[in-house]
Motif scaffolding. Structure first.
Motif, PDB file in Angstrom:
ATOM      1  N   LEU A   1      40.861  35.757 -35.419  1.00 47.00           N
ATOM      2  CA  LEU A   1      40.874  36.734 -34.533  1.00 47.00           C
ATOM      3  C   LEU A   1      40.901  37.920 -35.161  1.00 47.00           C
ATOM      4  CD1 LEU A   1      41.119  37.502 -31.687  1.00 47.00           C
ATOM      5  CD2 LEU A   1      43.909  37.247 -31.730  1.00 47.00           C
ATOM      6  N   LEU A   2      41.914  38.098 -36.113  1.00 42.94           N
ATOM      7  CA  LEU A   2      41.963  39.311 -36.961  1.00 42.94           C
ATOM      8  C   LEU A   2      40.417  39.555 -37.635  1.00 42.94           C
ATOM      9  CD1 LEU A   2      45.389  39.116 -38.642  1.00 42.94           C
ATOM     10  CD2 LEU A   2      44.901  40.612 -36.872  1.00 42.94           C
ATOM     11  N   TRP A   3      39.779  38.673 -38.381  1.00 40.02           N
ATOM     12  CA  TRP A   3      38.430  38.934 -38.754  1.00 40.02           C
ATOM     13  C   TRP A   3      37.486  39.539 -37.894  1.00 40.02           C
ATOM     14  CZ3 TRP A   3      35.838  39.502 -42.739  1.00 40.02           C
ATOM     15  CH2 TRP A   3      34.287  39.473 -42.808  1.00 40.02           C
ATOM     16  N   ARG A   4      37.776  38.952 -36.357  1.00 42.49           N
ATOM     17  CA  ARG A   4      36.908  39.471 -35.332  1.00 42.49           C
ATOM     18  C   ARG A   4      36.964  40.961 -35.074  1.00 42.49           C
ATOM     19  NH1 ARG A   4      37.638  34.566 -32.471  1.00 42.49           N
ATOM     20  NH2 ARG A   4      38.621  35.741 -30.639  1.00 42.49           N
ATOM     21  N   PHE A   5      38.287  41.124 -35.156  1.00 42.67           N
ATOM     22  CA  PHE A   5      38.916  42.527 -34.785  1.00 42.67           C
ATOM     23  C   PHE A   5      38.421  43.619 -35.613  1.00 42.67           C
ATOM     24  CE2 PHE A   5      42.231  45.858 -35.260  1.00 42.67           C
ATOM     25  CZ  PHE A   5      42.016  46.277 -33.989  1.00 42.67           C
ATOM     26  N   LEU A   6      38.090  43.159 -37.028  1.00 40.65           N
ATOM     27  CA  LEU A   6      37.831  44.122 -38.043  1.00 40.65           C
ATOM     28  C   LEU A   6      36.283  44.551 -38.051  1.00 40.65           C
ATOM     29  CD1 LEU A   6      39.896  42.562 -41.175  1.00 40.65           C
ATOM     30  CD2 LEU A   6      40.251  45.076 -40.209  1.00 40.65           C
ATOM     31  N   GLN A   7      35.548  43.673 -37.119  1.00 41.94           N
ATOM     32  CA  GLN A   7      34.145  43.825 -37.261  1.00 41.94           C
ATOM     33  C   GLN A   7      33.816  45.027 -36.212  1.00 41.94           C
ATOM     34  OE1 GLN A   7      32.571  41.809 -39.825  1.00 41.94           O
ATOM     35  NE2 GLN A   7      34.768  41.527 -39.736  1.00 41.94           N
ATOM     36  N   ASP A   8      32.896  46.088 -36.977  1.00 44.59           N
ATOM     37  CA  ASP A   8      32.405  47.132 -36.048  1.00 44.59           C
ATOM     38  C   ASP A   8      31.584  46.613 -34.623  1.00 44.59           C
ATOM     39  OD1 ASP A   8      32.946  49.056 -37.557  1.00 44.59           O
ATOM     40  OD2 ASP A   8      30.910  49.008 -38.765  1.00 44.59           O
TER      41      ASP A   8
ATOM     42  N   ALA B   1      44.726  36.083 -27.558  1.00 49.58           N
ATOM     43  CA  ALA B   1      43.424  36.368 -27.987  1.00 49.58           C
ATOM     44  C   ALA B   1      42.610  36.972 -26.959  1.00 49.58           C
ATOM     45  CB  ALA B   1      42.839  34.969 -28.471  1.00 49.58           C
ATOM     46  N   ALA B   2      42.673  36.700 -25.624  1.00 50.15           N
ATOM     47  CA  ALA B   2      41.943  37.049 -24.555  1.00 50.15           C
ATOM     48  C   ALA B   2      42.222  38.840 -24.479  1.00 50.15           C
ATOM     49  CB  ALA B   2      42.434  36.383 -23.150  1.00 50.15           C
ATOM     50  N   LEU B   3      43.267  39.025 -25.074  1.00 48.01           N
ATOM     51  CA  LEU B   3      43.583  40.688 -24.765  1.00 48.01           C
ATOM     52  C   LEU B   3      42.398  41.353 -25.423  1.00 48.01           C
ATOM     53  CD1 LEU B   3      45.805  42.948 -23.747  1.00 48.01           C
ATOM     54  CD2 LEU B   3      46.212  42.998 -26.169  1.00 48.01           C
ATOM     55  N   PRO B   4      41.771  42.260 -24.557  1.00 49.12           N
ATOM     56  CA  PRO B   4      40.532  43.202 -25.275  1.00 49.12           C
ATOM     57  C   PRO B   4      41.048  44.130 -26.533  1.00 49.12           C
ATOM     58  CG  PRO B   4      40.686  43.373 -22.856  1.00 49.12           C
ATOM     59  CD  PRO B   4      41.947  42.717 -23.048  1.00 49.12           C
TER      60      PRO B   4
ATOM     61  N   LEU C   1      55.168  34.985 -18.597  1.00 45.72           N
ATOM     62  CA  LEU C   1      55.841  35.438 -19.473  1.00 45.72           C
ATOM     63  C   LEU C   1      54.774  36.493 -20.263  1.00 45.72           C
ATOM     64  CD1 LEU C   1      58.172  35.907 -21.705  1.00 45.72           C
ATOM     65  CD2 LEU C   1      57.456  34.056 -22.720  1.00 45.72           C
ATOM     66  N   TRP C   2      53.692  36.060 -20.688  1.00 40.23           N
ATOM     67  CA  TRP C   2      52.678  37.058 -21.260  1.00 40.23           C
ATOM     68  C   TRP C   2      52.463  38.316 -20.389  1.00 40.23           C
ATOM     69  CZ3 TRP C   2      51.026  38.512 -25.469  1.00 40.23           C
ATOM     70  CH2 TRP C   2      49.929  39.476 -25.756  1.00 40.23           C
ATOM     71  N   HIS C   3      52.212  37.994 -19.174  1.00 38.60           N
ATOM     72  CA  HIS C   3      51.729  38.847 -18.152  1.00 38.60           C
ATOM     73  C   HIS C   3      52.812  39.957 -18.188  1.00 38.60           C
ATOM     74  CE1 HIS C   3      48.544  36.426 -16.063  1.00 38.60           C
ATOM     75  NE2 HIS C   3      48.261  36.931 -17.327  1.00 38.60           N
ATOM     76  N   CYS C   4      54.227  39.511 -18.306  1.00 37.47           N
ATOM     77  CA  CYS C   4      55.200  40.430 -18.215  1.00 37.47           C
ATOM     78  C   CYS C   4      55.292  41.621 -19.291  1.00 37.47           C
ATOM     79  CB  CYS C   4      56.766  39.763 -18.504  1.00 37.47           C
ATOM     80  SG  CYS C   4      57.041  39.052 -16.636  1.00 37.47           S
ATOM     81  N   THR C   5      54.672  41.494 -20.494  1.00 35.81           N
ATOM     82  CA  THR C   5      54.513  42.433 -21.510  1.00 35.81           C
ATOM     83  C   THR C   5      53.815  43.526 -21.352  1.00 35.81           C
ATOM     84  OG1 THR C   5      52.797  41.364 -22.661  1.00 35.81           O
ATOM     85  CG2 THR C   5      54.790  40.311 -23.070  1.00 35.81           C
ATOM     86  N   ARG C   6      52.965  43.251 -20.309  1.00 38.69           N
ATOM     87  CA  ARG C   6      52.001  44.442 -19.948  1.00 38.69           C
ATOM     88  C   ARG C   6      52.563  45.610 -19.325  1.00 38.69           C
ATOM     89  NH1 ARG C   6      50.058  43.574 -23.826  1.00 38.69           N
ATOM     90  NH2 ARG C   6      48.476  45.133 -23.414  1.00 38.69           N
ATOM     91  N   GLY C   7      52.349  46.826 -19.456  1.00 40.88           N
ATOM     92  CA  GLY C   7      52.805  47.917 -18.642  1.00 40.88           C
ATOM     93  C   GLY C   7      54.080  48.225 -18.978  1.00 40.88           C
TER      94      GLY C   7
ATOM     95  N   ARG D   1      51.138  25.941 -27.483  1.00 41.71           N
ATOM     96  CA  ARG D   1      50.970  26.881 -28.525  1.00 41.71           C
ATOM     97  C   ARG D   1      49.519  27.429 -28.585  1.00 41.71           C
ATOM     98  NH1 ARG D   1      54.636  24.081 -31.742  1.00 41.71           N
ATOM     99  NH2 ARG D   1      53.027  22.933 -33.103  1.00 41.71           N
ATOM    100  N   ARG D   2      48.541  26.454 -28.335  1.00 42.24           N
ATOM    101  CA  ARG D   2      47.040  27.049 -28.358  1.00 42.24           C
ATOM    102  C   ARG D   2      46.811  27.804 -26.896  1.00 42.24           C
ATOM    103  NH1 ARG D   2      48.302  24.526 -32.254  1.00 42.24           N
ATOM    104  NH2 ARG D   2      46.815  23.632 -33.709  1.00 42.24           N
ATOM    105  N   PHE D   3      47.589  27.220 -25.984  1.00 42.37           N
ATOM    106  CA  PHE D   3      47.333  27.996 -24.749  1.00 42.37           C
ATOM    107  C   PHE D   3      47.947  29.286 -24.880  1.00 42.37           C
ATOM    108  CE2 PHE D   3      49.258  29.058 -20.493  1.00 42.37           C
ATOM    109  CZ  PHE D   3      48.096  29.210 -19.813  1.00 42.37           C
ATOM    110  N   MET D   4      49.212  29.327 -25.152  1.00 44.02           N
ATOM    111  CA  MET D   4      49.727  30.735 -25.174  1.00 44.02           C
ATOM    112  C   MET D   4      49.019  31.851 -26.473  1.00 44.02           C
ATOM    113  SD  MET D   4      52.575  32.239 -24.088  1.00 44.02           S
ATOM    114  CE  MET D   4      53.415  33.880 -24.155  1.00 44.02           C
ATOM    115  N   PHE D   5      48.537  31.217 -27.260  1.00 47.93           N
ATOM    116  CA  PHE D   5      47.752  32.070 -28.191  1.00 47.93           C
ATOM    117  C   PHE D   5      46.234  32.575 -27.347  1.00 47.93           C
ATOM    118  CE2 PHE D   5      44.805  32.875 -31.583  1.00 47.93           C
ATOM    119  CZ  PHE D   5      45.466  33.824 -32.259  1.00 47.93           C
ATOM    120  N   GLY D   6      45.788  31.563 -26.793  1.00 46.72           N
ATOM    121  CA  GLY D   6      44.743  31.689 -26.208  1.00 46.72           C
ATOM    122  C   GLY D   6      44.682  33.002 -25.026  1.00 46.72           C
ATOM    123  N   LEU D   7      46.034  33.220 -24.617  1.00 47.73           N
ATOM    124  CA  LEU D   7      46.404  34.332 -23.710  1.00 47.73           C
ATOM    125  C   LEU D   7      46.366  35.627 -24.486  1.00 47.73           C
ATOM    126  CD1 LEU D   7      49.399  32.844 -21.589  1.00 47.73           C
ATOM    127  CD2 LEU D   7      46.928  33.158 -20.884  1.00 47.73           C
TER     128      LEU D   7
END
Length: 478
Positions: free
Chosen positions: A161-168, A79-82, A40-46, A71-77
């Motif tokens: 995750l949002l905190w890490r995204f904000l860092q330079d 969170a792994a998005l660059p 399901l997650w991979h279907c969102t790409r492209g 839920r943790r597994f789905m969120f891990g997918l």
């Protein structure tokens, strides 16, 4: 698989919408495997943007129906998005997933506690779970769910995750508009109604922002986030009465300012100096590169040649970024001045006469040694706002002694920098002059002598009050 059939090649948006109930039922009955979630997650790409939005909405709807470990597994997918693949839709998905996930975890915990209490009353063993138990739900599944629900960091989902995204990050290029969206999403998660705030995570985020300020790391976004998180606390009016409640805007700012060895304004102005020196070196390096590119053999060594100097002067310093950072120079200055104004106008903290070193840093870095006319205008406009109430609920940020000190520096600066004076600068200069005249009840305006009279003439204006209209300079005076 069913997921491939529904969301694979040639999928239709309407089919996705109608399949939501099917997937929810599969999740409730334990028939939605992790391979299905991965597909399901991979279907969102492209996919087309409209289709992706529908799929993200479907994923959000599924969050409440999944077991905690799934839920943790789905969120891990997710969170792994660059980070360089993120967009506004991903930011919103992270926020919505977090809200739904925390709410589902809370209900799971409450259900487990009720089941345990009921079992104890009946004299049996505690059992039970969330309405997302699998049909084959054995003890191992329950143990996995319990472990997932108790994981310290995982239970906050997108907060970290949002905190890490904000860092330079020098390896990742992110638009400032996307950073603003991430700040907004993180602040919404800090709402007092959210369990994140009740668990003290606001304090943790604010401490991290201050640490970034002290270390000179990711400063603009940290200051914006710190200001926005502080604003989630109750607003209070200035009062001289003793108040034990420090969990308000006033008390939070005062707490950071009064820490021994780590005073907020000291850290702020240390950062201003550090940033100014680093940006000056950066701009000079850019100008040196421009000179080198403009060099021609006929210029000799190239030093001081008209072409090279013209190329150096054409460097747009306003939009230069420090290496590894995401904000331009103009945005860096604006973020710092905005935060300083917020602190001064929402607390009893002042740049008082005893803190003239702060005023000196502000003046030297943002006015005397301003790199561009636009950044100079930002600083002068800020000084204009800081010397008067910001509104009905605002307070003057400067004491009278500081305003007088700035006025003296401004007069001396104008004498040698008249060519840099802009309409904004002229307005602020006159504002300070008139303000001091009103306080001193006197003003001397020097005007050029008429062509027929030698020497200079001084017009003395005095009285109980001096208004702008009474001393409005003529065009010749200016």
């Amino acid at each position: 698989s069913l997921i491939d059939e529904l969301f694979g090649h040639g999928m239709h948006g309407e089919l996705v919408r109608r399949s939501a109930e099917v997937l929810k039922f599969m999740a409730e009955t334990g028939c939605l495997s992790r391979d299905d979630l991965r597909d399901l997650w991979h279907c969102t790409r492209g996919k087309h943007e409209a289709t992706v939005r529908v799929l993200y909405a479907l994923i959000t709807d599924l969050v409440s129906e999944l077991r905690p470990s799934d839920r943790r597994f789905m969120f891990g997918l997710l969170a792994a998005l660059p980070f360089d693949k993120w967009d506004e839709h991903i930011v919103n998905l992270v926020h919505d997933f977090t809200v739904k996930g925390m709410d589902a975890d809370r209900r799971y915990k409450e259900d487990k506690e009720r089941a345990k209490a009921l079992a104890e009353e009946e004299g049996g063993d505690g059992a039970g779970g969330e309405g997302g138990s699998s049909a084959a739900g054995g003890s191992k599944d329950d143990a996995d769910d319990d472990a997932a629900a108790k994981t310290p960091d995982a239970k906050w989902y997108g907060v970290e995750l949002l905190w890490r995204f904000l860092q330079d990050d020098p390896k990742v290029s992110v638009r400032v508009e996307l950073l603003d969206a991430a700040i907004e999403a993180l602040v919404r998660l800090m709402s007092p109604k959210m369990s994140v705030a009740r668990a003290g995570r606001r304090t943790d985020i604010m401490e991290r922002c201050v640490t970034n300020l002290e270390n000179g790391e990711s400063v603009p976004q940290s200051l914006q986030l710190l200001q926005r998180v502080i604003a989630t606390y109750p607003q209070t009016q200035k009062s001289w009465l003793f108040n034990r409640d420090k969990q308000n805007v006033w008390g939070i700012i005062e707490g950071f300012q009064n820490r021994r060895g780590r005073r907020l304004l000291d850290s702020f102005f240390t950062d201003v100096q550090r940033y100014h020196l680093m940006m000056r070196s950066r701009i000079e390096a850019e100008r040196d590169m421009a000179r080198a590119k403009a060099w021609r053999p006929e210029d000799g060594d190239g030093a001081g040649s008209p072409g090279a100097e013209a190329a150096a002067a054409s460097v747009d310093a306003d939009h230069i970024k420090m290496e590894g950072t995401r904000y331009t120079h103009l945005q860096q200055v604006e973020a710092r001045l905005s935060f300083l104004q917020y602190v001064l106008l929402n607390s009893s903290v002042e740049m008082a006469a005893g803190d003239r070193d702060h005023v000196l840093v502000l003046w030297q870095c943002f006015v005397e040694e301003a790199f561009t006319s636009d950044s100079l205008d930002l600083a002068l406009a800020w000084l204009g706002r800081a010397a008067r109430p910001a509104g009905a609920d605002g307070f003057v940020a400067f004491s009278e002694d500081v305003a007088k000190h700035i006025c003296k520096r401004m007069c001396k600066w104008v004498e040698s920098n008249a060519a840099r004076m802009t309409p904004v600068g002229l307005r602020v200069f006159l504002q300070y002059i008139l303000g001091q005249a009103q306080n001193a009840r006197t003003l001397v305006v020097k005007v050029p002598p008429p062509p027929s009279e030698p020497g200079r003439m001084e017009r003395q204006v005095s009285g109980e009050s001096v208004s702008a209209a009474e001393v409005e300079p003529t065009e010749d005076d200016v």
